[in-house]
Design a protein around this motif. Sequence first.
Motif, short mmCIF file in Angstrom:
data_model
loop_
_atom_site.label_atom_id
_atom_site.label_comp_id
_atom_site.label_asym_id
_atom_site.label_seq_id
_atom_site.Cartn_x
_atom_site.Cartn_y
_atom_site.Cartn_z
N VAL A 165 43.10 44.43 45.00
CA VAL A 165 42.25 45.38 44.29
C VAL A 165 40.78 45.07 44.53
N ALA A 166 40.04 46.09 45.02
CA ALA A 166 38.58 45.94 45.14
C ALA A 166 37.92 46.15 43.79
N GLY A 167 38.41 47.13 43.03
CA GLY A 167 37.80 47.42 41.74
C GLY A 167 38.45 48.59 41.06
N TYR A 168 37.79 49.06 39.99
CA TYR A 168 38.34 50.09 39.12
C TYR A 168 37.27 51.15 38.86
N CYS A 169 37.73 52.35 38.49
CA CYS A 169 36.80 53.43 38.20
C CYS A 169 37.45 54.44 37.26
N VAL A 170 36.64 55.36 36.77
CA VAL A 170 37.11 56.45 35.93
C VAL A 170 37.49 57.63 36.82
N ALA A 177 36.62 44.05 40.78
CA ALA A 177 37.71 43.48 39.97
C ALA A 177 37.30 42.24 39.21
N ASP A 178 36.33 41.47 39.74
CA ASP A 178 35.92 40.25 39.05
C ASP A 178 35.25 40.55 37.71
N GLU A 179 34.79 41.80 37.51
CA GLU A 179 34.16 42.18 36.26
C GLU A 179 35.12 42.91 35.32
N VAL A 180 36.38 43.02 35.72
CA VAL A 180 37.41 43.65 34.88
C VAL A 180 38.58 42.68 34.78
N PRO A 181 38.45 41.65 33.96
CA PRO A 181 39.49 40.62 33.92
C PRO A 181 40.82 41.10 33.34
N ASP A 182 40.81 42.19 32.55
CA ASP A 182 42.04 42.66 31.93
C ASP A 182 42.09 44.18 31.98
N SER A 183 42.66 44.71 33.05
CA SER A 183 42.77 46.17 33.18
C SER A 183 43.83 46.75 32.26
N ASP A 184 44.59 45.89 31.59
CA ASP A 184 45.67 46.33 30.70
C ASP A 184 45.19 46.59 29.28
N ASN A 185 43.90 46.47 29.02
CA ASN A 185 43.43 46.63 27.64
C ASN A 185 42.05 47.27 27.61
N LEU A 186 41.95 48.47 28.19
CA LEU A 186 40.68 49.19 28.24
C LEU A 186 40.80 50.47 27.42
N LYS A 187 39.85 50.68 26.52
CA LYS A 187 39.83 51.92 25.75
C LYS A 187 39.42 53.08 26.66
N MET A 188 40.00 54.24 26.42
CA MET A 188 39.71 55.42 27.24
C MET A 188 39.73 56.66 26.35
N TRP A 189 38.89 57.65 26.69
CA TRP A 189 38.75 58.80 25.82
C TRP A 189 38.26 60.00 26.61
N LEU A 190 38.48 61.18 26.04
CA LEU A 190 37.97 62.42 26.64
C LEU A 190 37.69 63.44 25.55
N GLU A 191 36.56 64.13 25.69
CA GLU A 191 36.15 65.18 24.76
C GLU A 191 35.89 66.48 25.51
N ILE A 221 35.86 55.28 30.22
CA ILE A 221 36.74 54.13 30.04
C ILE A 221 35.85 52.92 29.78
N GLU A 222 36.27 52.11 28.84
CA GLU A 222 35.51 50.93 28.43
C GLU A 222 35.11 50.08 29.63
N GLY A 223 33.81 49.85 29.80
CA GLY A 223 33.30 49.01 30.86
C GLY A 223 33.18 49.66 32.22
N LEU A 224 33.70 50.90 32.35
CA LEU A 224 33.72 51.55 33.66
C LEU A 224 32.80 52.76 33.75
N GLY A 225 32.15 53.12 32.64
CA GLY A 225 31.21 54.23 32.67
C GLY A 225 31.80 55.52 32.15
#
Length: 284
Positions: free
Chosen positions: A151-156, A192-206, A271-275
Amino acid sequence: MKLLRFGSPGLEKPGVLDTAGRVRDLSGLIEDVGGTALSPNSLARLRGIDINTLPLVAGVPQKDLRLGACVAQIGKFICIGLNYADHAAESGAQVPPEPVVFNKWTSAVVGPDDNVEIPRGSVKTDWEVELGVVIGKGGRYIEEADALSHVAGYCVINDVSEREYQLERSGTWDKGKGCDTFGPTGPWLVTADEVPDSDNLKMWLEVDGKRYQNGSTSTMVYKVPFLISYLSRFMSLQPGDVISTGTPPGVGLGQKPPVYLRAGQVMHLGIEGLGTQTQTVVQA
């Protein structure tokens, strides 16, 4: 690092967000944010640079500085369906015994704040906030225990969906998932080094200020390591591929009665931490 792409559509340049929230130009170091630039060696080299020495880009990102999709020239845009038990229930479906896999066409990819178009004739265009996983190291038959090293990283991602095309027009889901503008991606790729736990991120949509989705990746059925390993049984994964991992409950289809998007509405999601992303809905 928070890697991004800035500029007008089709003319984006690679950048990185500094600690003050300003964009620094990476075009002197990498051609774009994609492909081999996302390999472990490339990311390690970028981490070793003092980003405050890089050219400062004028403008405030996502305000007067447009951001494009945070990954350039995506090779495969792979999506997972019904990957949250509560979303499966609201959709009237069972949690599948294996992941449901479908695709978005790469022509669907747009920037995080670009307009989303309702296709001509559509009456059931819907929203889905999702965690995107960006591959940095390719491979086949990847072991689950080793999957996160790919994994290189994560995004919304907003997995915009046309439910009639997806569910009522026969064939696969793909025809309701890959319409132009149905893949807002970004604002940035958080390594990925800045997202140590991808299994516990809050996410929302309005939509128009009303919160419809309010979930967490903690309720994902099939977790990121398993998904990477599973997908690699059926295809080689390559640097710059994107996996969209499913959505929590609260989609328009699941409302009683269902609620779908209309031209003029505004989606706001994150998503928490991802913008965050903000899209205005327009008619195609």
